[in-house]
Write a protein that holds these residues in place. Structure first.
Motif, PDB file in Angstrom:
ATOM      1  N   ALA A  20      -4.582   6.837 -13.031  1.00 30.71           N
ATOM      2  CA  ALA A  20      -4.142   6.119 -11.831  1.00 30.71           C
ATOM      3  C   ALA A  20      -2.964   5.228 -12.177  1.00 30.71           C
ATOM      4  CB  ALA A  20      -5.275   5.290 -11.245  1.00 30.71           C
ATOM      5  N   ASN A  21      -2.292   4.740 -11.160  1.00 30.26           N
ATOM      6  CA  ASN A  21      -1.202   3.796 -11.302  1.00 30.26           C
ATOM      7  C   ASN A  21      -1.575   2.560 -10.511  1.00 30.26           C
ATOM      8  OD1 ASN A  21       1.240   2.552 -11.775  1.00 30.26           O
ATOM      9  ND2 ASN A  21       2.484   4.151 -10.882  1.00 30.26           N
ATOM     10  N   LYS A  22      -1.300   1.402 -11.036  1.00 30.74           N
ATOM     11  CA  LYS A  22      -1.616   0.159 -10.329  1.00 30.74           C
ATOM     12  C   LYS A  22      -0.566  -0.108  -9.252  1.00 30.74           C
ATOM     13  CE  LYS A  22      -4.119  -2.267 -13.948  1.00 30.74           C
ATOM     14  NZ  LYS A  22      -4.159  -3.482 -14.766  1.00 30.74           N
ATOM     15  N   VAL A  23      -1.029  -0.699  -8.148  1.00 34.13           N
ATOM     16  CA  VAL A  23      -0.147  -1.055  -7.040  1.00 34.13           C
ATOM     17  C   VAL A  23      -0.041  -2.571  -6.988  1.00 34.13           C
ATOM     18  CG1 VAL A  23       0.224  -0.891  -4.556  1.00 34.13           C
ATOM     19  CG2 VAL A  23      -0.871   0.993  -5.769  1.00 34.13           C
ATOM     20  N   GLN A  24       1.203  -3.068  -6.902  1.00 33.28           N
ATOM     21  CA  GLN A  24       1.433  -4.507  -6.828  1.00 33.28           C
ATOM     22  C   GLN A  24       1.200  -5.009  -5.406  1.00 33.28           C
ATOM     23  OE1 GLN A  24       5.062  -5.786  -8.846  1.00 33.28           O
ATOM     24  NE2 GLN A  24       5.219  -3.755  -9.752  1.00 33.28           N
ATOM     25  N   GLY A  27       3.267  -3.586  -2.608  1.00 38.99           N
ATOM     26  CA  GLY A  27       3.106  -2.166  -2.312  1.00 38.99           C
ATOM     27  C   GLY A  27       3.816  -1.225  -3.269  1.00 38.99           C
ATOM     28  N   THR A  28       4.552  -1.758  -4.239  1.00 40.09           N
ATOM     29  CA  THR A  28       5.238  -0.907  -5.215  1.00 40.09           C
ATOM     30  C   THR A  28       4.320  -0.656  -6.411  1.00 40.09           C
ATOM     31  OG1 THR A  28       6.244  -2.799  -6.319  1.00 40.09           O
ATOM     32  CG2 THR A  28       7.515  -1.762  -4.536  1.00 40.09           C
ATOM     33  N   PHE A  29       4.609   0.425  -7.125  1.00 34.67           N
ATOM     34  CA  PHE A  29       3.815   0.770  -8.304  1.00 34.67           C
ATOM     35  C   PHE A  29       4.226  -0.073  -9.502  1.00 34.67           C
ATOM     36  CE2 PHE A  29       3.705   5.106  -6.214  1.00 34.67           C
ATOM     37  CZ  PHE A  29       2.419   4.957  -5.735  1.00 34.67           C
ATOM     38  N   VAL A  30       3.267  -0.400 -10.360  1.00 37.42           N
ATOM     39  CA  VAL A  30       3.553  -1.135 -11.591  1.00 37.42           C
ATOM     40  C   VAL A  30       4.422  -0.276 -12.502  1.00 37.42           C
ATOM     41  CG1 VAL A  30       2.526  -2.128 -13.670  1.00 37.42           C
ATOM     42  CG2 VAL A  30       1.463  -2.526 -11.456  1.00 37.42           C
ATOM     43  N   HIS A  31       4.060   1.001 -12.649  1.00 37.43           N
ATOM     44  CA  HIS A  31       4.832   1.942 -13.463  1.00 37.43           C
ATOM     45  C   HIS A  31       5.638   2.816 -12.508  1.00 37.43           C
ATOM     46  CE1 HIS A  31       2.363   0.507 -16.713  1.00 37.43           C
ATOM     47  NE2 HIS A  31       1.285   0.818 -16.011  1.00 37.43           N
ATOM     48  N   LYS A  32       6.900   2.484 -12.328  1.00 36.41           N
ATOM     49  CA  LYS A  32       7.739   3.076 -11.287  1.00 36.41           C
ATOM     50  C   LYS A  32       7.969   4.581 -11.449  1.00 36.41           C
ATOM     51  CE  LYS A  32      10.025  -1.306 -10.376  1.00 36.41           C
ATOM     52  NZ  LYS A  32       8.786  -1.879 -10.016  1.00 36.41           N
ATOM     53  N   ASP A  37      -1.446   8.792  -8.761  1.00 41.03           N
ATOM     54  CA  ASP A  37      -2.475   9.386  -9.619  1.00 41.03           C
ATOM     55  C   ASP A  37      -2.256   9.100 -11.102  1.00 41.03           C
ATOM     56  OD1 ASP A  37      -0.327  11.031 -10.176  1.00 41.03           O
ATOM     57  OD2 ASP A  37      -1.290  12.870  -9.496  1.00 41.03           O
ATOM     58  N   GLY A  38      -1.211   8.343 -11.443  1.00 36.16           N
ATOM     59  CA  GLY A  38      -0.950   7.974 -12.829  1.00 36.16           C
ATOM     60  C   GLY A  38      -0.206   9.020 -13.628  1.00 36.16           C
ATOM     61  N   LEU A  39       0.287  10.056 -12.953  1.00 35.98           N
ATOM     62  CA  LEU A  39       1.003  11.149 -13.613  1.00 35.98           C
ATOM     63  C   LEU A  39       2.431  11.215 -13.085  1.00 35.98           C
ATOM     64  CD1 LEU A  39      -1.889  13.735 -13.360  1.00 35.98           C
ATOM     65  CD2 LEU A  39      -1.158  12.512 -15.409  1.00 35.98           C
ATOM     66  N   TYR A  53       2.001   8.992 -18.661  1.00 33.59           N
ATOM     67  CA  TYR A  53       0.782   8.916 -17.861  1.00 33.59           C
ATOM     68  C   TYR A  53       0.155   7.546 -18.039  1.00 33.59           C
ATOM     69  CZ  TYR A  53      -1.840   9.777 -22.196  1.00 33.59           C
ATOM     70  OH  TYR A  53      -2.354   9.701 -23.465  1.00 33.59           O
ATOM     71  N   CYS A  54      -0.732   7.209 -17.113  1.00 33.40           N
ATOM     72  CA  CYS A  54      -1.435   5.937 -17.156  1.00 33.40           C
ATOM     73  C   CYS A  54      -2.919   6.184 -16.911  1.00 33.40           C
ATOM     74  CB  CYS A  54      -0.883   4.992 -16.089  1.00 33.40           C
ATOM     75  SG  CYS A  54      -1.705   3.386 -16.048  1.00 33.40           S
ATOM     76  N   VAL A  55      -3.756   5.594 -17.760  1.00 34.46           N
ATOM     77  CA  VAL A  55      -5.210   5.665 -17.620  1.00 34.46           C
ATOM     78  C   VAL A  55      -5.707   4.247 -17.402  1.00 34.46           C
ATOM     79  CG1 VAL A  55      -7.363   6.311 -18.741  1.00 34.46           C
ATOM     80  CG2 VAL A  55      -5.315   7.665 -19.153  1.00 34.46           C
ATOM     81  N   ILE A  56      -6.549   4.059 -16.383  1.00 37.96           N
ATOM     82  CA  ILE A  56      -7.069   2.733 -16.062  1.00 37.96           C
ATOM     83  C   ILE A  56      -8.545   2.655 -16.425  1.00 37.96           C
ATOM     84  CG2 ILE A  56      -7.571   1.113 -14.193  1.00 37.96           C
ATOM     85  CD1 ILE A  56      -5.026   1.984 -12.858  1.00 37.96           C
ATOM     86  N   ASP A  57      -8.901   1.569 -17.094  1.00 33.84           N
ATOM     87  CA  ASP A  57     -10.294   1.279 -17.415  1.00 33.84           C
ATOM     88  C   ASP A  57     -10.799   0.310 -16.354  1.00 33.84           C
ATOM     89  OD1 ASP A  57     -12.708   0.314 -18.379  1.00 33.84           O
ATOM     90  OD2 ASP A  57     -12.035   0.253 -20.458  1.00 33.84           O
ATOM     91  N   ASP A  58     -11.684   0.784 -15.481  1.00 33.69           N
ATOM     92  CA  ASP A  58     -12.166  -0.043 -14.375  1.00 33.69           C
ATOM     93  C   ASP A  58     -13.072  -1.186 -14.819  1.00 33.69           C
ATOM     94  OD1 ASP A  58     -10.827   1.312 -12.336  1.00 33.69           O
ATOM     95  OD2 ASP A  58     -12.363   2.871 -12.270  1.00 33.69           O
ATOM     96  N   ILE A  59     -13.756  -1.036 -15.926  1.00 29.69           N
ATOM     97  CA  ILE A  59     -14.647  -2.097 -16.400  1.00 29.69           C
ATOM     98  C   ILE A  59     -13.841  -3.267 -16.945  1.00 29.69           C
ATOM     99  CG2 ILE A  59     -16.396  -2.711 -18.120  1.00 29.69           C
ATOM    100  CD1 ILE A  59     -17.537   0.106 -17.744  1.00 29.69           C
ATOM    101  N   GLU A  60     -12.874  -2.985 -17.800  1.00 34.43           N
ATOM    102  CA  GLU A  60     -12.058  -4.047 -18.396  1.00 34.43           C
ATOM    103  C   GLU A  60     -10.852  -4.407 -17.529  1.00 34.43           C
ATOM    104  OE1 GLU A  60     -11.002  -3.320 -22.428  1.00 34.43           O
ATOM    105  OE2 GLU A  60     -13.023  -2.724 -22.988  1.00 34.43           O
ATOM    106  N   GLU A  61     -10.604  -3.616 -16.470  1.00 34.36           N
ATOM    107  CA  GLU A  61      -9.463  -3.822 -15.569  1.00 34.36           C
ATOM    108  C   GLU A  61      -8.140  -3.837 -16.328  1.00 34.36           C
ATOM    109  OE1 GLU A  61     -10.167  -7.208 -13.115  1.00 34.36           O
ATOM    110  OE2 GLU A  61     -12.035  -6.392 -12.319  1.00 34.36           O
ATOM    111  N   ARG A  62      -8.000  -2.883 -17.258  1.00 36.30           N
ATOM    112  CA  ARG A  62      -6.782  -2.763 -18.050  1.00 36.30           C
ATOM    113  C   ARG A  62      -6.241  -1.360 -17.902  1.00 36.30           C
ATOM    114  NH1 ARG A  62      -7.632  -4.635 -23.952  1.00 36.30           N
ATOM    115  NH2 ARG A  62      -5.407  -4.904 -23.793  1.00 36.30           N
ATOM    116  N   ASP A  63      -4.948  -1.213 -18.090  1.00 34.08           N
ATOM    117  CA  ASP A  63      -4.350   0.115 -18.059  1.00 34.08           C
ATOM    118  C   ASP A  63      -3.751   0.448 -19.418  1.00 34.08           C
ATOM    119  OD1 ASP A  63      -2.336  -1.788 -17.774  1.00 34.08           O
ATOM    120  OD2 ASP A  63      -1.046  -0.460 -16.638  1.00 34.08           O
ATOM    121  N   LYS A  64      -3.778   1.724 -19.747  1.00 32.62           N
ATOM    122  CA  LYS A  64      -3.199   2.212 -20.993  1.00 32.62           C
ATOM    123  C   LYS A  64      -2.136   3.237 -20.616  1.00 32.62           C
ATOM    124  CE  LYS A  64      -4.120   4.693 -25.217  1.00 32.62           C
ATOM    125  NZ  LYS A  64      -5.045   5.496 -25.995  1.00 32.62           N
TER     126      LYS A  64
END
Length: 101
Positions: A20-24, A27-32, A37-39, A53-64
């Protein structure tokens, strides 16, 4: 060149990882360079340091984010989501094909 993004294999965090990709707030994406979908979008150009690509960890609320490491620019030729037949989200993978000119 095919880059494969694998979800976490640790059994404690399997269900919490997703592409996934985070949304600010505006309304814009963190990773432009990445879609919701993070791809990456097919046909887009990536240079050294751009996210693949971006993978989000929902428990730690962090993205890789995995970044393009090659010094030569490339184009996204193909993006495929590969999952298991049993439909478990923790076994999803993405295959990203890069084309160099």
């Amino acid at each position: 060149l095919v880059e494969e993004a694998k979800m976490a294999s640790n059994s404690a965090t399997k269900a919490s990882m997703r592409f996934a990709n985070k949304v600010q707030r505006d309304g814009t994406f963190v990773h432009k360079n990445l879609e919701l979908d993070g791809l990456p979008e097919i046909g887009s150009c990536v240079e050294k340091g751009d996210p693949l690509y971006c993978v989000i960890d929902d428990i730690e609320e962090r993205d890789k984010v995995a970044k393009h490491k090659d010094g030569e620019k490339a184009y996204i030729q193909n993006v495929r989501m590969v999952g298991s037949e049993n439909g478990k989200a923790d076994e999803n993978k993405a295959s990203i094909t890069l084309r160099y000119n």
